[in-house]
Design a protein around this motif. Structure first.
Motif, short mmCIF file in Angstrom:
data_model
loop_
_atom_site.label_atom_id
_atom_site.label_comp_id
_atom_site.label_asym_id
_atom_site.label_seq_id
_atom_site.Cartn_x
_atom_site.Cartn_y
_atom_site.Cartn_z
N ALA A 191 45.25 56.99 32.83
CA ALA A 191 44.51 55.94 33.98
C ALA A 191 44.67 54.79 33.67
N PRO A 223 40.99 52.52 39.83
CA PRO A 223 41.71 53.14 38.69
C PRO A 223 42.98 53.97 39.47
N PHE A 271 45.92 56.83 38.69
CA PHE A 271 46.35 57.96 37.95
C PHE A 271 47.76 57.62 37.76
N TYR A 323 44.66 60.74 43.93
CA TYR A 323 45.67 61.80 43.54
C TYR A 323 44.97 62.76 42.41
N ARG A 324 45.30 63.94 42.31
CA ARG A 324 44.92 64.69 41.59
C ARG A 324 45.98 65.78 40.98
N LEU A 338 42.76 63.66 36.74
CA LEU A 338 42.64 62.38 37.61
C LEU A 338 42.23 61.00 36.95
N ALA A 339 42.14 60.26 37.64
CA ALA A 339 41.80 58.80 37.10
C ALA A 339 40.40 58.39 38.04
N SER A 340 39.25 58.35 37.23
CA SER A 340 38.17 58.00 37.96
C SER A 340 37.65 56.61 37.44
N ARG A 341 36.59 56.24 38.16
CA ARG A 341 36.04 54.77 37.89
C ARG A 341 34.60 54.93 37.10
N GLY A 350 33.34 49.89 36.09
CA GLY A 350 34.43 49.95 36.74
C GLY A 350 35.89 50.11 36.28
N PRO A 398 38.99 52.10 34.51
CA PRO A 398 39.55 53.37 34.68
C PRO A 398 39.31 54.25 33.79
N VAL A 399 38.99 55.62 33.98
CA VAL A 399 38.52 56.50 33.00
C VAL A 399 39.47 57.72 33.41
N PHE A 400 40.22 58.08 32.42
CA PHE A 400 40.91 59.63 32.39
C PHE A 400 39.97 60.55 32.49
N TYR A 432 42.89 56.63 26.56
CA TYR A 432 43.44 58.17 26.27
C TYR A 432 44.68 58.44 27.07
#
Lengths: 234, 234
Positions: free
Chosen positions: A184, A202, A204, A228-229, B183-186, B200, B202-204, B228
Motif C-alpha cells: 500500500a 492510499p 494499492f 481496487y481489490r 487492498l489498500a485502506s486508510r 490517514g 495507507p495500510v496494506f 509491509y
DNA sequence: CAGTGGTCTAGACCACATG
DNA sequence: ATGTGGTCTAGACCACTGT
C-alpha cells in the motif's frame, strides 16, 4: 458415479481423501495408508493412487516423504494462486472498454535506487516509460516502468505511443522469472493527478521485477485507482 | 546429466521445452509436435512426455486441447503462488519474536454488512474478536475477525486471551475454502493507534473469508503495519 | 471421421530417508 | 537394511473436438 464408466479415477481418489480429511477421519498429522494399500482399497493401480496423492501434496493438503509415508498437513499450507491478468483483459472482463495512453518515454542512466534494486552495473542505461490504463475513460492504473537496455536492446527502437510496454515485452522477451510484490502506498501530487484521487490517499500498488535467465529485464510499479481489490479463491 | 542415470526424465523434457520457448525456437502460438513424436525424439514413452507437457500447461506455459494439439501460450498466463503464512511463522521467519494480545472478544448479532457479505440469515449471531500480533513488541498486524457461531458452535466456549482465533480455527475446522483479497485502506484513528502510524496513512490490508462446505465460517480483516510487503517469485 | 490428449493398467527399478 | 514414494515402460482404451 462421476463418469460414464465405473473405473476409479485419480479424481475420485482425490475427492475421497479430501472428504476423509474434512470429516476428521484422517486428522491433521495422521499417517495415511501407503500407496499399495490404498491401491487395493480403491481397486486400482499404485500409479493412480500416486497421481492423486501427488496432486494433493502439490495443492498443499498432504506431505509426502519417502519411507516416512504420507501425512495430513497440520497447518494446511494452502496456496493462493493469483493469475496475474494483463490490464486489458482485467478491464474487459469487468465490462469496461480499455484505453491506453503513453505519458512519457525516455532513455536515461539508471537512478541509483534502481541500480541497487536490480543489481545493475553503475551507469547502465535504461528506458523509462510512464503510461496510463483507462477503463471506459476512468483512470484504472498508472504504470511507471524501467527497461534495461542491455537486456533488451531492441527497446531503443520501440515506440510505446500505441502499444503498452508490457504488451511489447510479452511479445519480445518470451520467458521470464518474476518477482511480484504487493503493498500500500501513498498518492503524491503527481500520482493523485493521474488516478484522480486526493493527495495522500492510499493506493494499492504492485511491483514487478522480471528476469531473463539471470539478467534483469524490467522493473515496474503499477498504481491502481481507488477501490481496487486483488482477489483469489482457493 | 541431471541425474546419475542417462534416462530421459519428465524434468529433462520440461527443461528442454522451456529452453525452446525461451530461445524462440517455439514462438508464442506455435504448435508443438504431438506427444508421440516428442516421445520418439526424447526416446521415452508417451506417458513421460505427457507428464512433462501436462505440468507445463498447469504452470501456465502451454495450452493443450484434444485434437488441436499443444500450443505455446501467447500471453504466458503465469500464476503467482502465494503461500499464505501463519502470522507467527512469518514473524519468526523474519527473526522476530512473536507476541499475541487479545483486544476484545464478544458475541453479538451480525452487523448488516457482514450478513450481506457472508450471505447469513438475518439476526444470525457471531463472535467478534479483535487482536494484535507483535514482532518483538513492534506492532505487526491488527486483526478484526468475525466467526459465525452456527458454523462453529464450540467458539462460544473458546477463550482467545492466549491463543489467536486463527490458530484456534485451524485446529478446530480442519479444511476450508478461502476467498482472499488484498487492498489498500486508510488508517482511521483506532487503527492508527494499534499500528502506531499516523491517522490517514495507507495500510496494506488482507481480507479473508472462509467457508466449510458451503457454510460461511469466518470473515477476517488483517491490517499490516507500515512498510509491509507481500512478495512472491515465480 | 480421425487425430490428439487424458487416463488407466501391470509391472519394474530406483532414490531416499528412517530405524 | 528396508519400507516408502518417485518415476519410467509398454500398451491400451477412451473422450473430446476440429475438419
Amino acid at each position: 458415479m462421476t463418469q460414464t464408466s465405473d473405473t476409479t479415477s485419480y479424481k475420485d481418489i482425490k475427492q475421497t481423501v479430501l472428504q476423509r480429511i474434512r470429516s476428521g477421519e484422517w486428522q491433521p498429522d495422521a499417517l495415511l495408508p501407503n500407496e499399495q494399500e490404498l491401491a487395493v482399497e480403491f481397486s486400482c493401480t499404485r500409479t493412480t493412487v500416486n497421481r492423486a496423492l501427488r496432486e494433493l501434496a502439490d495443492e498443499g493438503f498432504l506431505e509426502r516423504r519417502r519411507k516416512a509415508g504420507t501425512r495430513v498437513l497440520s497447518a494446511p499450507q494452502r496456496q493462493a494462486r493469483f493469475t496475474i491478468p494483463l490490464v486489458r483483459d482485467e478491464i474487459e472482463a469487468a465490462g469496461g472498454t480499455y484505453r491506453y495512453a503513453l505519458v512519457s518515454q525516455e532513455t536515461q542512466t539508471a537512478p541509483d535506487w534502481l541500480t541497487a534494486r536490480l543489481a545493475l552495473r553503475v551507469d547502465q542505461r535504461v528506458m523509462h516509460v510512464r503510461c496510463m490504463h483507462f477503463s471506459t475513460n476512468t483512470p484504472f492504473q498508472f504504470e511507471d516502468r524501467w527497461i534495461v537496455i542491455d537486456s533488451v536492446p531492441q527497446v531503443e527502437q520501440a515506440d510505446f505511443s500505441s502499444i503498452g510496454p508490457n504488451d511489447w515485452l510479452v511479445q519480445t522477451v518470451p520467458f521470464t522469472n518474476v518477482e511480484l510484490t504487493f503493498l500500500a502506498s501513498r498518492a503524491d501530487a503527481t500520482l493523485a493527478g493521474f488516478l484522480d484521487v486526493s493527495e495522500g490517499e492510499p493506493v494499492f500498488t504492485a511491483e514487478r521485477i522480471t528476469w531473463l535467465q539471470g539478467q534483469p529485464v524490467t522493473f515496474a510499479k503499477m498504481y491502481f485507482a481507488a477501490g481496487y481489490r486483488m482477489s483469489t479463491e482457493f
